[in-house]
Motif scaffolding. Structure first.
Motif, PDB file in Angstrom:
ATOM      1  N   ARG A 272      -0.004  -1.294   0.017  1.00 49.23           N
ATOM      2  CA  ARG A 272       0.115  -0.078   0.194  1.00 49.23           C
ATOM      3  C   ARG A 272       0.431   1.330  -0.144  1.00 49.23           C
ATOM      4  O   ARG A 272       0.433   2.380  -0.387  1.00 49.23           O
ATOM      5  N   HIS A 273       2.450   1.265   0.121  1.00 52.64           N
ATOM      6  CA  HIS A 273       3.153   2.215   0.791  1.00 52.64           C
ATOM      7  C   HIS A 273       4.253   1.776  -0.097  1.00 52.64           C
ATOM      8  O   HIS A 273       4.840   0.405   0.196  1.00 52.64           O
ATOM      9  N   LEU A 274       4.966   2.596  -0.651  1.00 51.01           N
ATOM     10  CA  LEU A 274       6.120   2.880  -1.321  1.00 51.01           C
ATOM     11  C   LEU A 274       7.370   3.261  -0.774  1.00 51.01           C
ATOM     12  O   LEU A 274       7.263   4.235  -0.032  1.00 51.01           O
ATOM     13  N   CYS A 275       8.190   2.226   0.229  1.00 50.13           N
ATOM     14  CA  CYS A 275       9.492   2.356   0.902  1.00 50.13           C
ATOM     15  C   CYS A 275      11.085   2.992  -0.382  1.00 50.13           C
ATOM     16  O   CYS A 275      10.876   1.824  -0.840  1.00 50.13           O
ATOM     17  N   TYR A 276      11.097   4.119  -0.413  1.00 50.00           N
ATOM     18  CA  TYR A 276      11.393   4.680  -1.013  1.00 50.00           C
ATOM     19  C   TYR A 276      13.447   3.544  -0.862  1.00 50.00           C
ATOM     20  O   TYR A 276      15.006   3.601  -2.047  1.00 50.00           O
ATOM     21  N   TYR A 277      14.097   3.125   0.141  1.00 48.00           N
ATOM     22  CA  TYR A 277      14.844   2.230  -0.238  1.00 48.00           C
ATOM     23  C   TYR A 277      14.611   0.719  -0.913  1.00 48.00           C
ATOM     24  O   TYR A 277      15.709  -0.133  -0.927  1.00 48.00           O
ATOM     25  N   CYS A 278      13.479   0.281  -1.780  1.00 45.76           N
ATOM     26  CA  CYS A 278      13.104  -0.983  -1.826  1.00 45.76           C
ATOM     27  C   CYS A 278      14.297  -0.893  -2.771  1.00 45.76           C
ATOM     28  O   CYS A 278      13.887  -0.624  -4.370  1.00 45.76           O
ATOM     29  N   ALA A 279      13.996  -1.889  -3.528  1.00 46.16           N
ATOM     30  CA  ALA A 279      14.804  -2.711  -4.778  1.00 46.16           C
ATOM     31  C   ALA A 279      14.461  -3.819  -4.775  1.00 46.16           C
ATOM     32  O   ALA A 279      14.121  -4.804  -6.006  1.00 46.16           O
ATOM     33  N   CYS A 280      12.593  -4.199  -4.835  1.00 50.46           N
ATOM     34  CA  CYS A 280      12.001  -5.387  -5.035  1.00 50.46           C
ATOM     35  C   CYS A 280      11.361  -4.411  -6.429  1.00 50.46           C
ATOM     36  O   CYS A 280      10.533  -3.709  -6.682  1.00 50.46           O
TER      37      CYS A 280
ATOM     38  N   TYR B 235      20.555  -1.279   7.959  1.00 48.64           N
ATOM     39  CA  TYR B 235      21.852  -0.075   7.927  1.00 48.64           C
ATOM     40  C   TYR B 235      22.484   0.579   6.757  1.00 48.64           C
ATOM     41  O   TYR B 235      22.911  -0.023   5.777  1.00 48.64           O
ATOM     42  N   GLY B 236      22.685   2.573   7.482  1.00 50.76           N
ATOM     43  CA  GLY B 236      23.326   2.245   5.384  1.00 50.76           C
ATOM     44  C   GLY B 236      22.185   3.401   4.839  1.00 50.76           C
ATOM     45  O   GLY B 236      22.244   3.730   4.266  1.00 50.76           O
ATOM     46  N   LEU B 237      20.651   3.874   5.731  1.00 49.01           N
ATOM     47  CA  LEU B 237      19.666   4.781   5.518  1.00 49.01           C
ATOM     48  C   LEU B 237      20.603   6.024   6.115  1.00 49.01           C
ATOM     49  O   LEU B 237      20.626   6.531   6.545  1.00 49.01           O
ATOM     50  N   PRO B 238      19.300   6.605   5.076  1.00 45.26           N
ATOM     51  CA  PRO B 238      19.132   8.569   5.114  1.00 45.26           C
ATOM     52  C   PRO B 238      19.427   9.004   6.627  1.00 45.26           C
ATOM     53  O   PRO B 238      18.139   8.624   7.034  1.00 45.26           O
TER      54      PRO B 238
ATOM     55  N   ASN C 218      22.462  -4.794   4.971  1.00 41.87           N
ATOM     56  CA  ASN C 218      23.453  -3.604   4.611  1.00 41.87           C
ATOM     57  C   ASN C 218      22.904  -2.347   3.509  1.00 41.87           C
ATOM     58  O   ASN C 218      21.803  -3.459   2.720  1.00 41.87           O
ATOM     59  N   TYR C 219      22.252  -1.075   3.634  1.00 42.70           N
ATOM     60  CA  TYR C 219      21.266  -0.852   1.982  1.00 42.70           C
ATOM     61  C   TYR C 219      22.275  -0.484   1.418  1.00 42.70           C
ATOM     62  O   TYR C 219      23.198   0.718   1.248  1.00 42.70           O
ATOM     63  N   ALA C 220      21.796  -1.193  -0.131  1.00 41.98           N
ATOM     64  CA  ALA C 220      22.798  -0.759  -1.023  1.00 41.98           C
ATOM     65  C   ALA C 220      21.887   0.206  -1.965  1.00 41.98           C
ATOM     66  O   ALA C 220      20.731   0.017  -1.948  1.00 41.98           O
ATOM     67  N   HIS C 221      22.718   1.904  -2.495  1.00 41.82           N
ATOM     68  CA  HIS C 221      22.165   2.895  -2.467  1.00 41.82           C
ATOM     69  C   HIS C 221      22.113   2.701  -3.946  1.00 41.82           C
ATOM     70  O   HIS C 221      23.583   3.033  -4.741  1.00 41.82           O
ATOM     71  N   LEU C 222      21.062   2.389  -4.828  1.00 42.44           N
ATOM     72  CA  LEU C 222      21.983   2.227  -6.319  1.00 42.44           C
ATOM     73  C   LEU C 222      21.151   2.233  -6.802  1.00 42.44           C
ATOM     74  O   LEU C 222      19.330   1.611  -8.157  1.00 42.44           O
TER      75      LEU C 222
END
Length: 522
Positions: A113-121, A269-272, A298-302
């Motif tokens: 129902r919501h978009l999480c900005y860290y999402c990689a899916c 870990y590694g989020l803004p 680990n948050y991978a920012h791509l």
């Protein structure tokens, strides 16, 4: 160097240029991985060395399978002979599976129902309640499609030891839809009693109905996983996932009162806006809630690959040094609090089944991550779902269409044409793959590979067969990440954070391609 040839007189060991086999010896030795960890003592805990981590930290896969998902190839369309349509590959695989092998069922629910900005899916963001009902119809149609192909002894329903609902947000399904799915499954499969089986679901704490936990427990679900990520408000706002610590605590209290066997919490870990201090505060608060398991990712920012991540500003992200500090502090804090470091981001209390299985040398990995159900065939349902089916010396890995519309069109076509199946991609593993998978998974699950064990299971001399890989591990031996001798390879406390790097040495595919397809190990 030890000569192991006397251990199996039924066959000679192959030279390095000869293929391995799966001829089993008459007598199997005691589990060589059961005693490698022992009780929870300081010598078993991971040791953090920033210089070593920076030296070896490079991109690599998570090894939920071997070969990894990057080796999928398209399944060719069936080409008929003399006007008759050919039987699909997936049909043949399911028909020929070992009928006595128990099943692990996975259901992929792609909606949020919501978009999480860290999402990689590739999740589908929607608020339409009708979507869940429509999707459930397709799931049930796929279950019927696959179930008719599964043969069993005496015509009984196939035995299920494990079930998992992932997503997306599985609780996007309404309570009554969850009941409908579960009750239908009872007509198709034989489930172990809930005190013997592993039946789990991922939950977004923001999307939980008043009676959902009670409904899940009454059906037989015995394990839940909550996506928490962080408890700091500034971080939650930055990634568009806001909830209170009180909400998490209340859900956990209700789950315990209902008798769920195990509760997992996910952190990232590694989020803004995270700092070592703020993340340490989150970890301390989580420890007081005492989850049975923790996954600390680990948050991978791509952002060039994942559109949602473009909402996150580079300047808001913690530095690589701060990320390492978060990891070190988290591991130290969790282990001091009594958690066992399982490996690859996972921790568990010593009395949790996952920790017990690791100490007993019976831990496994598959597309559901670490699991205690390593003897199961994995049968996936839904868009993009993955199955792993063993057949004699071969394992097939299958993936459904990843586009929802195409998946639904395929299921619709299958209603009238029994030769149509939902899988779109396949990996057929060779016996060499099975050998390397065995080595890689034992390194990741038990920090050890026993040469004698490998020799007996695959009919090789492991030292000869893997001589090139052993030479490559020389630097890690010098840096005391591993200890190698004639008995095997053991990952030492200093190398436990880099277990994937050790495993990658045995990955034949990684050396040939895919060098830039992964995020850093840490």
């Amino acid at each position: 160097m030890t000569d192991y040839s006397e251990q199996n007189t039924q066959q000679p060991y192959n030279r390095a240029d000869e293929p391995p086999t799966t001829v089993r010896p008459v007598m199997q030795p005691d589990n060589p991985y059961a005693s490698t960890r022992g009780s929870i003592t300081n010598k078993q805990l991971p040791a953090f060395d920033e210089a070593i981590i920076n030296k070896y930290n490079r991109s690599g896969p998570r090894y939920t399978s071997y070969p990894t998902a990057l080796e999928f190839t398209p399944i060719p369309e069936n080409i008929g002979v003399n006007g008759f349509e050919a039987v699909s590959l997936e049909t043949k695989i399911l028909q020929n599976r070992e009928s006595r092998a128990p099943l692990s069922l996975y259901f992929h629910i792609p909606f949020c129902r919501h978009l999480c900005y860290y999402c990689a899916c590739n999740k589908i963001i929607t608020k339409k309640n009708s979507d869940s009902g429509d999707y459930l119809e397709y799931l049930i149609a796929e279950i019927k499609l696959k179930r008719r192909l599964l043969t069993t002894e005496g015509g009984k329903n196939p035995v299920v030891k494990q079930l998992h609902l992932g997503g997306g947000t599985p609780t996007f399904l309404r309570d009554e839809e969850m009941v409908q799915l579960w009750e239908f499954l009872q007509t198709q499969f034989e489930f172990l009693p809930e005190n013997e089986g592993d039946y789990s679901i991922e939950i977004d704490p923001r999307e939980l109905g008043d009676n959902t936990l009670q409904t899940l427990r009454s059906l037989g679900f015995n394990r839940i996983s909550l996506g928490v990520q962080d408890l700091e408000e500034a971080v939650q706002i930055a990634v568009n996932r806001v909830h209170s610590a009180e909400l998490i605590a209340n859900i956990m209290a209700e789950a315990r009162a209902l008798g769920f066997h195990s509760i997992n919490l996910d952190l990232i870990y590694g989020l803004p806006h995270q700092t070592p201090a703020t993340f340490a505060k989150t970890v301390d608060r989580i420890i007081k809630m005492s989850p049975d398991r923790l996954s600390v990712f680990n948050y991978a920012h791509l952002p060039e690959r994942f559109k949602a991540q473009r909402q996150i500003k580079d300047e808001d992200l913690p530095s690589p040094s701060d990320k390492l500090s978060m990891l070190a502090d988290t591991v130290n804090t969790l282990t001091e609090a009594g958690y066992q470091y399982i490996g690859i981001d996972h921790f568990a209390l010593p009395d949790d089944e996952l920790a017990i299985a690791q100490r007993a040398g019976k831990l496994h990995r598959n597309f559901q991550g670490y699991t205690i159900m390593g003897d199961c065939d994995l049968l996936g349902f839904g868009v993009s779902a993955i199955s792993q089916i063993a057949n004699a010396n071969t394992r097939y890995i299958l993936q459904n269409h990843t586009d929802l519309t195409v998946y639904q069109e395929t299921i619709n076509a299958a209603r009238s044409n029994p030769n149509v199946m939902p899988a779109a991609k396949v990996i057929k593993t060779s016996i060499k793959d099975r050998l390397r998978e065995y080595v890689i998974m034992n390194l990741l699950c038990h920090d050890y590979i026993d040469f004698k064990d490998v020799n007996q299971k695959f009919g090789i001399d492991a030292i000869t067969y893997f001589i090139d890989e052993i030479k490559q591990l020389g630097a890690m031996q010098e840096d005391k990440l591993i200890d190698m001798d004639a008995a095997g390879i053991r990952i030492m406390p200093k190398g436990r954070f880099l277990g994937r790097n050790v495993a990658m040495v045995f990955d034949e595919y990684l050396a040939k391609k895919h060098k830039n397809r992964f995020s850093k190990v840490i």
